[in-house]
Design an enzyme around this catalytic site. Structure first.
Site, mmCIF file in Angstrom:
data_model
loop_
_atom_site.group_PDB
_atom_site.id
_atom_site.type_symbol
_atom_site.label_atom_id
_atom_site.label_comp_id
_atom_site.label_asym_id
_atom_site.label_seq_id
_atom_site.Cartn_x
_atom_site.Cartn_y
_atom_site.Cartn_z
ATOM 1 N N SER A 72 0.723 -1.255 0.092
ATOM 2 C CA SER A 72 0.075 -0.054 -0.082
ATOM 3 C C SER A 72 0.824 1.332 0.019
ATOM 4 C CB SER A 72 -0.932 0.018 1.098
ATOM 5 O OG SER A 72 -1.888 -0.837 0.941
ATOM 6 N N LYS A 75 -0.004 3.663 -2.630
ATOM 7 C CA LYS A 75 -0.985 4.659 -2.765
ATOM 8 C C LYS A 75 -0.503 6.217 -2.665
ATOM 9 C CE LYS A 75 -4.776 1.719 -0.837
ATOM 10 N NZ LYS A 75 -4.191 0.766 -0.339
ATOM 11 N N SER A 127 -6.165 3.544 4.661
ATOM 12 C CA SER A 127 -5.546 2.763 3.460
ATOM 13 C C SER A 127 -6.540 1.965 2.424
ATOM 14 C CB SER A 127 -4.241 1.640 4.002
ATOM 15 O OG SER A 127 -3.684 1.074 2.792
#
Length: 393
Positions: A72, A75, A127
């Site tokens: 993640s 992101k 997230s």
């Protein structure tokens, strides 16, 4: 016996010379290689980088250029494209197609309404993989097209070890990056004031739904609580990637970025990196130079005073403070008229060969043209200017 002893002596001398050569080589290498584990201590992460964004220098690295799944932390790129593509107040209606994704989620449903500002907040703090997909569909119409935008932006930043496939960081295909590339991405994100503020936020209240309702989101980055100088940025985890963390910290005017991929105790890895890094860099206020008056040709005054803005504080790395120097670039003279604030040259600040900054030098006052004179006066002025020019050579 003497010849044998001489032969042994020669062998001993040879071994000494070889040892000396090896030591010299190692000393030479220590001047150009990044810091090794002895400067930080053992790290649990397979890849690591400590990066100083102002100079672009790596202060520590461990397998920094091997592409690995980065989960993640992806992101950060998704958020960067989101804020660069859409105004924060843009209201988005969530589609069913966009929220068909596994893993961590913000809780978006088809038909929900949410602003891009709140979507990015939910993306980076909670997230949400659903938030990442909604951004991809909003910005590019779908995930493959958004991945193309991600890779194009990565190329602009200089991320040569990176391939983006998903906006969320879920493992698919060749989706991967290196610790060094993620440090470059983090530096780009920190340059964006909106994203820098979001990454440093511990909790926030956003609105989404149909009708919209208030929802509290919390940052997964525990470093914001564990380390007093932490200012962000993003965690990540999949079974394939292991624990990943991209973080930033600021202390006494120095900003550092740390990245670890596939780690175990990644909180302490980052604290160890920062404890080392802040001993290797300092913020120093530069000193304004003394500027000479600049000669004027054809003016009512013979010279004009000069000025330059106050120089900023800059980050210096270990050993650079002793190599500070300035270079003043000015013409030999100006031709009237001269106006206040007219740019006439530059002052450059260096630490060794690295340029720290370049500031303009401007005229501090006006100088009008000299009134038209008679023939003999003009002839005298002509020869006077020639003589002055010769003396300046």
């Amino acid at each position: 016996m003497k010849p044998a002893a001489g032969k042994a002596g020669r062998k001993g001398n040879l071994r000494l010379r070889l040892a000396g050569t090896a030591a010299a080589l190692l000393c030479g290498l220590s001047l150009v290689l990044p810091a090794r584990a002895e400067g930080v201590g053992g790290l649990s992460s397979l890849s690591a980088v400590l990066y100083e964004p102002e100079s672009g220098q790596v202060l520590y690295e461990k397998d920094a250029h091997s592409p690995r799944p980065m989960a993640s932390t992806t992101k950060l790129m998704t958020a960067l494209l989101a804020v660069e593509s859409c105004p924060p107040e843009t209201e988005i209606t969530v589609t069913a197609e966009a929220v068909q994704v596994e893993g961590s989620a913000l809780g978006l449903r088809a038909g929900d309404r949410i602003t891009m500002e709140d979507l990015v907040m939910g993306l980076l703090l909670e997230s949400g993989n659903d938030a990442a997909n909604v951004i991809a569909y909003t910005v590019a119409g779908g995930i493959p097209a958004f991945a193309e935008l991600m890779n194009a932006r990565a190329a602009e930043i200089g991320m040569e070890d990176t391939t983006f496939v998903t906006p969320s960081g879920l493992d698919e295909g060749e989706h991967s990056s290196s610790a060094y590339d993620m440090a470059l991405l983090a530096a780009e994100v920190l340059e964006n004031e909106t994203l820098a503020a979001v990454c440093a936020t511990k909790t926030a209240v956003i609105r989404f739904g149909n009708p919209p309702r208030e929802v509290t989101v919390s940052n997964h980055n525990k470093l914001l609580h564990l380390y007093p100088y932490a200012i962000g940025m993003k965690t990540g985890f999949t079974k394939k990637s292991g624990r990943c963390l991209v973080s930033a910290a600021r202390k006494d005017g120095v900003t550092l970025i740390a990245v670890t991929l596939n780690g175990g105790d990644y909180w302490n890895d980052h604290i160890a990196l920062y404890n080392y890094g802040f001993t290797q860099a300092e913020s120093l206020a530069l000193t304004a130079p003394e500027l000479p008056a600049l000669a004027i040709a054809g003016g009512q005054a013979d010279s004009v005073a000069l000025q330059t803005p106050a120089p900023p504080a800059k980050t210096l790395l270990a050993g650079e403070k002793e190599r500070l120097r300035t270079a003043i670039e000015l013409p030999r003279f100006l031709i009237a008229p001269v106006t206040p604030g007219q740019e006439v040259g530059y002052v450059r600040y260096f630490a060794g060969d690295r340029e720290l900054c370049c500031l303009p030098i401007t005229a501090a006052a006006s100088v009008e043209e000299r009134p038209v004179a008679g023939y003999w006066e003009r002839l005298w002025d002509h020869w006077r200017e020639l003589l002055l020019g010769f003396l300046r050579i």
